[in-house]
Design a protein around this motif. Structure first.
Motif, PDB file in Angstrom:
ATOM      1  N   UNK A 138       0.869  -1.179   0.000  1.00 29.34           N
ATOM      2  CA  UNK A 138       0.000   0.000   0.000  1.00 29.34           C
ATOM      3  C   UNK A 138       0.903   1.226   0.000  1.00 29.34           C
ATOM      4  N   UNK A 139       0.908   1.980  -1.088  1.00 25.66           N
ATOM      5  CA  UNK A 139       1.886   3.061  -1.258  1.00 25.66           C
ATOM      6  C   UNK A 139       1.232   4.426  -1.118  1.00 25.66           C
ATOM      7  N   UNK A 140       1.854   5.263  -0.293  1.00 28.59           N
ATOM      8  CA  UNK A 140       1.406   6.645  -0.108  1.00 28.59           C
ATOM      9  C   UNK A 140       2.575   7.564  -0.443  1.00 28.59           C
ATOM     10  N   UNK A 141       2.663   8.050  -1.687  1.00 28.33           N
ATOM     11  CA  UNK A 141       3.749   8.970  -2.055  1.00 28.33           C
ATOM     12  C   UNK A 141       3.465  10.367  -1.502  1.00 28.33           C
ATOM     13  N   UNK A 142       4.437  10.932  -0.835  1.00 34.14           N
ATOM     14  CA  UNK A 142       4.227  12.202  -0.128  1.00 34.14           C
ATOM     15  C   UNK A 142       4.683  13.383  -0.969  1.00 34.14           C
ATOM     16  N   UNK A 143       3.868  14.444  -0.951  1.00 29.42           N
ATOM     17  CA  UNK A 143       4.239  15.733  -1.519  1.00 29.42           C
ATOM     18  C   UNK A 143       3.989  16.793  -0.444  1.00 29.42           C
ATOM     19  N   UNK A 144       4.306  18.035  -0.770  1.00 36.02           N
ATOM     20  CA  UNK A 144       4.083  19.122   0.188  1.00 36.02           C
ATOM     21  C   UNK A 144       2.603  19.344   0.459  1.00 36.02           C
ATOM     22  N   UNK A 145       1.734  18.810  -0.401  1.00 41.45           N
ATOM     23  CA  UNK A 145       0.288  18.996  -0.232  1.00 41.45           C
ATOM     24  C   UNK A 145      -0.395  17.787   0.405  1.00 41.45           C
ATOM     25  N   UNK A 146       0.350  16.755   0.730  1.00 43.92           N
ATOM     26  CA  UNK A 146      -0.253  15.539   1.286  1.00 43.92           C
ATOM     27  C   UNK A 146      -0.846  15.803   2.662  1.00 43.92           C
ATOM     28  N   UNK A 147      -1.972  15.161   2.937  1.00 41.80           N
ATOM     29  CA  UNK A 147      -2.639  15.328   4.225  1.00 41.80           C
ATOM     30  C   UNK A 147      -2.999  13.972   4.806  1.00 41.80           C
ATOM     31  N   UNK A 148      -3.162  13.939   6.118  1.00 35.90           N
ATOM     32  CA  UNK A 148      -3.574  12.711   6.781  1.00 35.90           C
ATOM     33  C   UNK A 148      -4.940  12.258   6.267  1.00 35.90           C
ATOM     34  N   UNK A 149      -5.830  13.191   6.036  1.00 39.48           N
ATOM     35  CA  UNK A 149      -7.185  12.863   5.579  1.00 39.48           C
ATOM     36  C   UNK A 149      -7.162  12.030   4.306  1.00 39.48           C
ATOM     37  N   UNK A 150      -6.388  12.443   3.311  1.00 38.59           N
ATOM     38  CA  UNK A 150      -6.379  11.723   2.030  1.00 38.59           C
ATOM     39  C   UNK A 150      -5.837  10.311   2.183  1.00 38.59           C
ATOM     40  N   UNK A 151      -4.927  10.112   3.140  1.00 38.76           N
ATOM     41  CA  UNK A 151      -4.360   8.777   3.351  1.00 38.76           C
ATOM     42  C   UNK A 151      -5.340   7.862   4.064  1.00 38.76           C
ATOM     43  N   UNK A 152      -6.245   8.428   4.862  1.00 30.92           N
ATOM     44  CA  UNK A 152      -7.218   7.617   5.596  1.00 30.92           C
ATOM     45  C   UNK A 152      -8.413   7.253   4.717  1.00 30.92           C
ATOM     46  N   UNK A 153      -9.079   8.250   4.160  1.00 36.69           N
ATOM     47  CA  UNK A 153     -10.231   7.963   3.293  1.00 36.69           C
ATOM     48  C   UNK A 153     -10.595   9.200   2.497  1.00 36.69           C
ATOM     49  N   UNK A 154     -11.339   8.964   1.423  1.00 38.67           N
ATOM     50  CA  UNK A 154     -11.885  10.045   0.607  1.00 38.67           C
ATOM     51  C   UNK A 154     -13.408   9.924   0.588  1.00 38.67           C
ATOM     52  N   UNK A 155     -14.067  11.052   0.724  1.00 37.97           N
ATOM     53  CA  UNK A 155     -15.535  11.086   0.747  1.00 37.97           C
ATOM     54  C   UNK A 155     -16.015  11.941  -0.411  1.00 37.97           C
ATOM     55  N   UNK A 156     -16.785  11.344  -1.308  1.00 37.54           N
ATOM     56  CA  UNK A 156     -17.296  12.040  -2.490  1.00 37.54           C
ATOM     57  C   UNK A 156     -18.636  12.690  -2.148  1.00 37.54           C
ATOM     58  N   UNK A 157     -18.572  13.817  -1.453  1.00 38.07           N
ATOM     59  CA  UNK A 157     -19.791  14.507  -1.023  1.00 38.07           C
ATOM     60  C   UNK A 157     -20.570  15.054  -2.214  1.00 38.07           C
ATOM     61  N   UNK A 158     -19.869  15.522  -3.239  1.00 36.02           N
ATOM     62  CA  UNK A 158     -20.552  16.075  -4.414  1.00 36.02           C
ATOM     63  C   UNK A 158     -21.306  14.970  -5.155  1.00 36.02           C
ATOM     64  N   UNK A 159     -20.671  13.805  -5.308  1.00 38.39           N
ATOM     65  CA  UNK A 159     -21.344  12.690  -5.967  1.00 38.39           C
ATOM     66  C   UNK A 159     -22.575  12.254  -5.203  1.00 38.39           C
ATOM     67  N   UNK A 160     -22.477  12.242  -3.891  1.00 36.77           N
ATOM     68  CA  UNK A 160     -23.639  11.866  -3.071  1.00 36.77           C
ATOM     69  C   UNK A 160     -24.774  12.871  -3.252  1.00 36.77           C
ATOM     70  N   UNK A 161     -24.433  14.161  -3.228  1.00 33.46           N
ATOM     71  CA  UNK A 161     -25.451  15.197  -3.386  1.00 33.46           C
ATOM     72  C   UNK A 161     -26.137  15.100  -4.744  1.00 33.46           C
ATOM     73  N   UNK A 162     -25.358  14.844  -5.777  1.00 35.58           N
ATOM     74  CA  UNK A 162     -25.938  14.708  -7.112  1.00 35.58           C
ATOM     75  C   UNK A 162     -26.898  13.517  -7.176  1.00 35.58           C
ATOM     76  N   UNK A 163     -26.511  12.409  -6.560  1.00 34.39           N
ATOM     77  CA  UNK A 163     -27.379  11.227  -6.589  1.00 34.39           C
ATOM     78  C   UNK A 163     -28.657  11.450  -5.792  1.00 34.39           C
ATOM     79  N   UNK A 164     -28.566  12.180  -4.673  1.00 36.07           N
ATOM     80  CA  UNK A 164     -29.761  12.494  -3.888  1.00 36.07           C
ATOM     81  C   UNK A 164     -30.713  13.348  -4.709  1.00 36.07           C
ATOM     82  N   UNK A 165     -30.164  14.337  -5.406  1.00 36.08           N
ATOM     83  CA  UNK A 165     -31.013  15.224  -6.217  1.00 36.08           C
ATOM     84  C   UNK A 165     -31.683  14.454  -7.357  1.00 36.08           C
TER      85      UNK A 165
END
Length: 323
Positions: free
Chosen positions: A101-128
């Motif tokens: 499981x590879x996590x390449x680090x850059x100056x913009x890397x955050x703990x959040x992105x390494x833990x999980x991603x949440x597609x809130x926009x996709x969810x909102x579109x599907x609800x609509x």
């Protein structure tokens, strides 16, 4: 191989038993998640080649085992091209722990992105589009995908291997952000924790799924975490205290010859002594990476002897050279 070693560095797969952790590093996540199938190497031939060709020293083998027994991250520091990241593939292959499981680090890397991603926009579109006012908690799982660190912390029976590559390139706060996750071996997904559904299926890379209980991902076997650094910055004492540290030096001529043989075979090793000598001589005057040597040796089989010197000059350029 010492009797207490789990990882031998031989590259040979075998049955092994995960040793008991220290009392303060026991984790109780569950239910157990099925590990990846043993055939995954067939789909990642480059990873397999890296794993089989790696030539660990006795010191490296020793400290890998220390990290496994103590359930602590292994922080590997060394110049580019010394094999820091490749060690992770050698461990994963020998111990049969699935793809790295590879996590390449850059100056913009955050703990959040390494833990999980949440597609809130996709969810909102599907609800609509559906006309429903809400999406159930189990439905929310379709919009959640665990990242490399989040996947590593799932409750596997044996640890996954997580490569956090070039952590010295991170934002200054990221090492401290990792401390709590590494100490607790778990994290909470707020989007799931606020719902009453006991278990939710979420996606993991590349196409798998896993069940998350109570909105919290909690490990059973702490992952084998390999952190690499080129030594470009210092880390906080609190972070270093929680890591096993390994400093990789530059490989000498004997080890370079073994690396060439492991990657390219005994015939090219036998004919590459002059290229290895040139590499060592040029390395004294500037930074070179071992893969540059492999590139040069590989090309010698296609070029006449008269062109070898010119070839070495072209391929073995110092990394700091411009133009």
């Amino acid at each position: 191989m010492s009797e207490w070693h789990v990882f031998s560095g031989s590259g040979e797969q075998r049955e092994w038993v995960l040793p008991e952790p220290p009392p303060w590093r026991r984790f109780t996540g569950g239910p157990l998640v099925e590990p990846p199938g043993a055939d995954w190497w067939e789909h990642r031939p480059a990873d397999l080649e890296r794993a089989l060709a790696y030539q660990p020293t006795a010191r490296e083998v020793e400290l890998v085992n220390v990290a496994i027994y103590l359930r602590r991250p292994l922080l590997i520091t060394g110049r580019p091209g010394t094999g820091k990241s490749t060690l992770a593939y050698a461990i994963a292959h020998e111990l049969g722990l699935g793809p790295v499981l590879r996590w390449p680090i850059t100056s913009r890397s955050s703990l959040q992105e390494a833990l999980y991603r949440y597609d809130a926009i996709g969810r909102l579109q599907d609800v609509n589009l559906s006309g429903e006012p809400t999406v159930s908690a189990d439905g929310i799982g379709r919009y959640l995908q665990l990242g490399p660190l989040g996947t590593a912390l799932l409750p596997y029976g044996k640890p996954r291997v997580l490569l956090v590559d070039e952590i010295d390139k991170s934002d200054i706060d990221l090492p401290n952000d990792l401390l709590n996750v590494f100490e607790e071996g778990e994290f909470t997904i707020p989007e799931l924790a606020r719902h009453s559904t006991p278990e939710v299926t979420v996606r993991i890379d590349p196409k798998g799924t896993a069940r998350v209980t109570g909105g919290t991902v909690r490990c059973r076997a702490f992952p084998i975490v390999i952190l690499t650094s080129n030594g470009e910055r210092d880390f906080p004492p609190a972070f270093l205290r929680r890591c096993v540290r390994l400093e990789l030096g530059q490989p000498d001529s004997d080890r370079l010859a073994k690396i060439v043989e492991a990657h390219l075979g005994p015939d090219l090793r036998a004919s590459a002594s002059d290229v290895i000598d040139a590499f060592l001589a040029r390395r004294d005057g500037g930074e070179l990476a071992t893969d540059q040597l492999l590139n040069a040796v590989f090309l010698t089989q296609f070029t006449p002897d008269a062109s070898r010197r010119e070839l070495v000059e072209v391929v073995l350029r110092h990394l700091s050279d411009e133009g």
